[in-house]
Design a protein around this motif. Structure first.
Motif, short mmCIF file in Angstrom:
data_model
loop_
_atom_site.label_atom_id
_atom_site.label_comp_id
_atom_site.label_asym_id
_atom_site.label_seq_id
_atom_site.Cartn_x
_atom_site.Cartn_y
_atom_site.Cartn_z
N SER A 250 -5.77 7.63 3.18
CA SER A 250 -6.80 7.51 2.16
C SER A 250 -8.18 7.33 2.79
O SER A 250 -8.32 6.80 3.88
CB SER A 250 -6.48 6.32 1.25
OG SER A 250 -6.56 5.12 1.97
N LYS B 25 -9.27 2.47 -13.70
CA LYS B 25 -8.45 3.65 -13.40
C LYS B 25 -7.11 3.28 -12.78
O LYS B 25 -6.16 4.04 -12.87
CB LYS B 25 -9.20 4.63 -12.51
CG LYS B 25 -9.35 4.21 -11.07
CD LYS B 25 -9.98 5.31 -10.24
CE LYS B 25 -9.98 4.89 -8.79
NZ LYS B 25 -10.44 5.92 -7.89
N ASN B 26 -7.03 2.13 -12.13
CA ASN B 26 -5.75 1.71 -11.54
C ASN B 26 -4.82 1.02 -12.53
O ASN B 26 -3.71 0.65 -12.17
CB ASN B 26 -6.00 0.80 -10.32
CG ASN B 26 -6.67 1.54 -9.19
OD1 ASN B 26 -6.38 2.72 -8.95
ND2 ASN B 26 -7.56 0.89 -8.50
N TYR C 277 -2.42 -4.97 -14.10
CA TYR C 277 -1.68 -5.64 -13.03
C TYR C 277 -1.24 -6.99 -13.55
O TYR C 277 -2.00 -7.70 -14.21
CB TYR C 277 -2.56 -5.82 -11.79
CG TYR C 277 -1.97 -6.79 -10.77
CD1 TYR C 277 -1.01 -6.37 -9.87
CD2 TYR C 277 -2.37 -8.12 -10.76
CE1 TYR C 277 -0.46 -7.26 -8.95
CE2 TYR C 277 -1.82 -9.02 -9.83
CZ TYR C 277 -0.89 -8.58 -8.95
OH TYR C 277 -0.34 -9.45 -8.03
#
Length: 163
Positions: A2, A155-156, A159
């Motif tokens: 990444s 966007k993730n 959690y």
């Protein structure tokens, strides 16, 4: 592999560009704790600490810390917060003389980047403020662990910490 998003083409730190990110409602809840002795527990619960109302001051410190996170964490963006709430709860086991203040910080915004660092900073600042206000009655206090419990938005996605 990444791409490293916080480095520029010269390998130096940069604040990432969030200009094109979608604005969403974002929340984060973090927790910390501080273990105190029986004297400190009594001072807090009976309101006899010489510096004043320990939880009231710690609450204001936590809110101020959340609002100031980008001033002390270099790569954090300044974020317009829409809400900050701090909760304190005692976890006591008198048989082992265990007096622990559980601190939970919830931070909200509507924006292009999350508020995890603001929540973690708020929880940490609350614990540090309790230490500062109570240190005359015992310096053996223990802070932590501090951790992210939950976050929403972005966007993730969401959690939730698994214990």
């Amino acid at each position: 592999m990444s791409e490293l998003t916080h480095f520029n083409e010269q390998g130096r730190a940069k604040m990432i560009d969030v200009s094109d990110k979608a604005e969403t409602t974002r929340t984060a809840i973090a927790k910390s704790s501080i273990i105190v002795n029986e004297t400190i527990h009594s001072q807090i619960t009976e309101g006899t600490n010489k510096k004043g109302d320990v939880f009231a001051v710690a609450q204001v410190a936590a809110i101020m810390a959340a609002k100031s996170t980008s001033s002390i964490i270099p790569m954090c963006h300044p974020i317009p917060l829409t809400g900050v709430n701090i909760h304190f709860e005692w976890n006591i086991d008198k048989s082992s003389a265990h007096y622990e203040v559980l601190i939970e910080a919830e931070v909200k915004t509507k924006g292009v980047t999350g508020v995890e660092m603001e929540a973690l900073t708020a929880a940490s600042a609350a614990a540090l403020t309790i230490y500062d206000m109570c240190k005359a009655a015992g310096k053996e206090m223990v802070i932590g662990p501090t951790m992210l419990l939950r976050k929403t938005g972005g966007k993730n996605g969401d959690y939730k910490r698994q214990f």
